[in-house]
Design a protein around this motif. Structure first.
Motif, PDB file in Angstrom:
ATOM      1  N   GLY A 203       0.756  -1.240   0.000  1.00  0.00           N
ATOM      2  CA  GLY A 203       0.000   0.000   0.000  1.00  0.00           C
ATOM      3  C   GLY A 203       0.789   1.294   0.000  1.00  0.00           C
ATOM      4  N   ALA A 204       2.100   1.233  -0.166  1.00  0.00           N
ATOM      5  CA  ALA A 204       2.898   2.454  -0.196  1.00  0.00           C
ATOM      6  C   ALA A 204       2.625   3.227  -1.488  1.00  0.00           C
ATOM      7  N   PRO A 205       2.551   4.552  -1.430  1.00  0.00           N
ATOM      8  CA  PRO A 205       2.284   5.346  -2.629  1.00  0.00           C
ATOM      9  C   PRO A 205       3.482   5.362  -3.576  1.00  0.00           C
ATOM     10  N   ASP A 206       3.206   5.479  -4.859  1.00  0.00           N
ATOM     11  CA  ASP A 206       4.256   5.382  -5.866  1.00  0.00           C
ATOM     12  C   ASP A 206       5.334   6.450  -5.722  1.00  0.00           C
ATOM     13  N   ASP A 207       4.976   7.643  -5.286  1.00  0.00           N
ATOM     14  CA  ASP A 207       6.010   8.679  -5.200  1.00  0.00           C
ATOM     15  C   ASP A 207       7.050   8.356  -4.138  1.00  0.00           C
ATOM     16  N   LEU A 208       6.678   7.603  -3.104  1.00  0.00           N
ATOM     17  CA  LEU A 208       7.662   7.144  -2.120  1.00  0.00           C
ATOM     18  C   LEU A 208       8.345   5.866  -2.596  1.00  0.00           C
ATOM     19  N   VAL A 209       7.584   4.992  -3.227  1.00  0.00           N
ATOM     20  CA  VAL A 209       8.154   3.739  -3.740  1.00  0.00           C
ATOM     21  C   VAL A 209       9.283   4.027  -4.722  1.00  0.00           C
ATOM     22  N   PHE A 210       9.083   4.988  -5.589  1.00  0.00           N
ATOM     23  CA  PHE A 210      10.058   5.275  -6.642  1.00  0.00           C
ATOM     24  C   PHE A 210      10.860   6.554  -6.376  1.00  0.00           C
ATOM     25  N   LYS A 211      10.858   6.984  -5.139  1.00  0.00           N
ATOM     26  CA  LYS A 211      11.689   8.129  -4.748  1.00  0.00           C
ATOM     27  C   LYS A 211      13.161   7.800  -4.991  1.00  0.00           C
ATOM     28  N   THR A 212      13.930   8.777  -5.456  1.00  0.00           N
ATOM     29  CA  THR A 212      15.354   8.559  -5.716  1.00  0.00           C
ATOM     30  C   THR A 212      16.072   8.180  -4.430  1.00  0.00           C
ATOM     31  N   PRO A 213      16.699   7.005  -4.380  1.00  0.00           N
ATOM     32  CA  PRO A 213      17.389   6.579  -3.150  1.00  0.00           C
ATOM     33  C   PRO A 213      18.620   7.438  -2.852  1.00  0.00           C
ATOM     34  N   THR A 214      18.770   7.807  -1.588  1.00  0.00           N
ATOM     35  CA  THR A 214      19.917   8.583  -1.145  1.00  0.00           C
ATOM     36  C   THR A 214      20.236   8.249   0.298  1.00  0.00           C
ATOM     37  N   ALA A 215      21.524   8.144   0.616  1.00  0.00           N
ATOM     38  CA  ALA A 215      21.937   7.909   1.999  1.00  0.00           C
ATOM     39  C   ALA A 215      21.854   9.198   2.803  1.00  0.00           C
ATOM     40  N   ASP A 216      22.016  10.348   2.154  1.00  0.00           N
ATOM     41  CA  ASP A 216      21.937  11.664   2.789  1.00  0.00           C
ATOM     42  C   ASP A 216      22.844  11.757   4.021  1.00  0.00           C
ATOM     43  N   LEU A 217      24.102  11.367   3.865  1.00  0.00           N
ATOM     44  CA  LEU A 217      25.039  11.416   4.983  1.00  0.00           C
ATOM     45  C   LEU A 217      26.040  12.565   4.883  1.00  0.00           C
ATOM     46  N   GLU A 218      26.461  12.897   3.682  1.00  0.00           N
ATOM     47  CA  GLU A 218      27.499  13.903   3.525  1.00  0.00           C
ATOM     48  C   GLU A 218      26.878  15.302   3.446  1.00  0.00           C
ATOM     49  N   SER A 219      27.232  16.135   4.411  1.00  0.00           N
ATOM     50  CA  SER A 219      26.586  17.432   4.561  1.00  0.00           C
ATOM     51  C   SER A 219      26.834  18.367   3.385  1.00  0.00           C
ATOM     52  N   ASP A 220      27.939  18.180   2.672  1.00  0.00           N
ATOM     53  CA  ASP A 220      28.239  19.070   1.550  1.00  0.00           C
ATOM     54  C   ASP A 220      27.461  18.697   0.285  1.00  0.00           C
ATOM     55  N   THR A 221      26.880  17.495   0.268  1.00  0.00           N
ATOM     56  CA  THR A 221      26.058  17.075  -0.877  1.00  0.00           C
ATOM     57  C   THR A 221      24.776  16.415  -0.361  1.00  0.00           C
ATOM     58  N   PRO A 222      23.882  17.188   0.258  1.00  0.00           N
ATOM     59  CA  PRO A 222      22.658  16.595   0.805  1.00  0.00           C
ATOM     60  C   PRO A 222      21.807  15.949  -0.282  1.00  0.00           C
ATOM     61  N   LEU A 223      21.212  14.812   0.073  1.00  0.00           N
ATOM     62  CA  LEU A 223      20.335  14.054  -0.833  1.00  0.00           C
ATOM     63  C   LEU A 223      21.029  13.635  -2.125  1.00  0.00           C
ATOM     64  N   LYS A 224      22.331  13.413  -2.054  1.00  0.00           N
ATOM     65  CA  LYS A 224      23.055  12.933  -3.229  1.00  0.00           C
ATOM     66  C   LYS A 224      22.560  11.529  -3.583  1.00  0.00           C
ATOM     67  N   PRO A 225      22.114  11.302  -4.814  1.00  0.00           N
ATOM     68  CA  PRO A 225      21.577   9.985  -5.186  1.00  0.00           C
ATOM     69  C   PRO A 225      22.620   8.867  -5.048  1.00  0.00           C
ATOM     70  N   ASP A 226      22.177   7.716  -4.574  1.00  0.00           N
ATOM     71  CA  ASP A 226      23.057   6.551  -4.472  1.00  0.00           C
ATOM     72  C   ASP A 226      23.718   6.242  -5.810  1.00  0.00           C
ATOM     73  N   GLU A 227      22.944   6.336  -6.876  1.00  0.00           N
ATOM     74  CA  GLU A 227      23.444   5.957  -8.196  1.00  0.00           C
ATOM     75  C   GLU A 227      24.594   6.846  -8.652  1.00  0.00           C
ATOM     76  N   ASP A 228      24.625   8.099  -8.173  1.00  0.00           N
ATOM     77  CA  ASP A 228      25.749   8.984  -8.501  1.00  0.00           C
ATOM     78  C   ASP A 228      27.030   8.489  -7.841  1.00  0.00           C
ATOM     79  N   VAL A 229      26.877   7.900  -6.672  1.00  0.00           N
ATOM     80  CA  VAL A 229      28.031   7.345  -5.961  1.00  0.00           C
ATOM     81  C   VAL A 229      28.493   6.053  -6.636  1.00  0.00           C
TER      82      VAL A 229
END
Length: 277
Positions: A203-229
């Motif tokens: 039952g999770a909504p699609d916008d959360l299901v397919f939200k771009t994954p990010t670890a969001d750990l490095e403060s200088d690049t917030p919400l940096k996509p996992d795939e970029d790493v």
């Protein structure tokens, strides 16, 4: 499919055939049995706003319902662990509303993280300075989050749920003894595609299901996509884990990441046993 690819798929426990409802039932049964056998009374999970913690959270809530229906007292504690403010705070709140935990605890890890970073900088700043500064700070954040979760679990006869899965395990994309530390991993053996399938069925909504994954750990690049790493996409990672062919460049990047992160998937090393003569 190469022999090495086959071996990795086997080691990470990725099933050749995926039936979404069977997997949901199997993983809830696994959680139920482990809570009972360990004598635990609660499940503790950090909620980030991403699809992995959302999926694990929905499974955890269903688990405690099954336990209660069988007259076993159990609770689900969701933990918000922001570093000060969080860029996708709204998504985290939406995830909590979907999961509906028995209790939500919010712990700001910024004071503890910054205090530790200051102490290390004062004593050995050269170890963590320069262009990798934010990388090291990110690892401290991840470990502080796990400290908080274990503090809560220890006080509530709880088990800490981890969100590691086959795609992250393959790439070594987690902090050792940070988000890689947990008591139980209900998403183990799943790639990102299969996690999304489970979340949609639950039952999770699609916008959360397919939200771009990010670890969001490095403060200088917030919400940096996992795939970029990674330098590869989750579709390529998922195809690899399902035994499909991918292009040579992506294959080499995946294998390189897997080999380099072997230490993260291993228990602490010990000396070989030497027979006494």
């Amino acid at each position: 499919m190469t022999t090495e690819q086959q071996d990795i798929i086997r080691k990470l426990g990725v099933a050749p055939v995926f039936d979404v409802w069977r997997e949901i039932e199997r993983r809830i049964a696994f959680l139920v049995e482990y809570v009972r056998s360990s004598g635990s009374e609660s499940l503790v999970l950090g909620i980030s706003g991403g699809i992995d913690s959302l999926t694990a959270g929905i499974l955890a809530k269903r688990t405690v319902r099954v336990l209660r229906d069988a007259d076993y007292d159990a609770r689900f504690v969701a933990v918000r662990l922001p570093y000060g403010s969080q860029a996708d705070e709204h998504d985290a709140e939406r995830c909590l509303a979907i999961i509906d935990p028995d209790r939500t605890v919010t712990i700001d890890i910024k004071p503890a993280t910054d205090a530790l970073m200051r102490s290390i900088t004062m004593e050995a700043g050269e170890f963590i300075s320069g262009r990798r500064h934010h990388f090291h700070l990110g690892n401290i954040k991840a470990r502080q989050r796990m400290i908080a979760q274990y503090a809560l679990a220890g006080g509530d006869k709880g088990l800490v749920i981890g969100t590691d899965h086959a795609a992250e395990a393959l790439m070594g994309f987690y902090t050792k003894f940070g988000d890689g530390a947990a008591d139980i991993l209900p998403l183990a053996g799943l790639n990102k595609r299969r996690i999304r399938s489970i979340a949609r069925q639950l039952g999770a909504p699609d916008d959360l299901v397919f939200k771009t994954p990010t670890a969001d750990l490095e403060s200088d690049t917030p919400l940096k996509p996992d795939e970029d790493v990674y330098g590869v996409t989750y579709n390529e990672i998922d195809d690899f884990l399902e035994g499909k062919e991918i292009d040579t460049l992506s294959m080499n990047k995946i294998l390189s990441a897997y080999r380099a992160s072997a230490h993260k998937r291993a228990l602490p090393v010990v000396p070989d046993t030497v027979s006494r003569t």
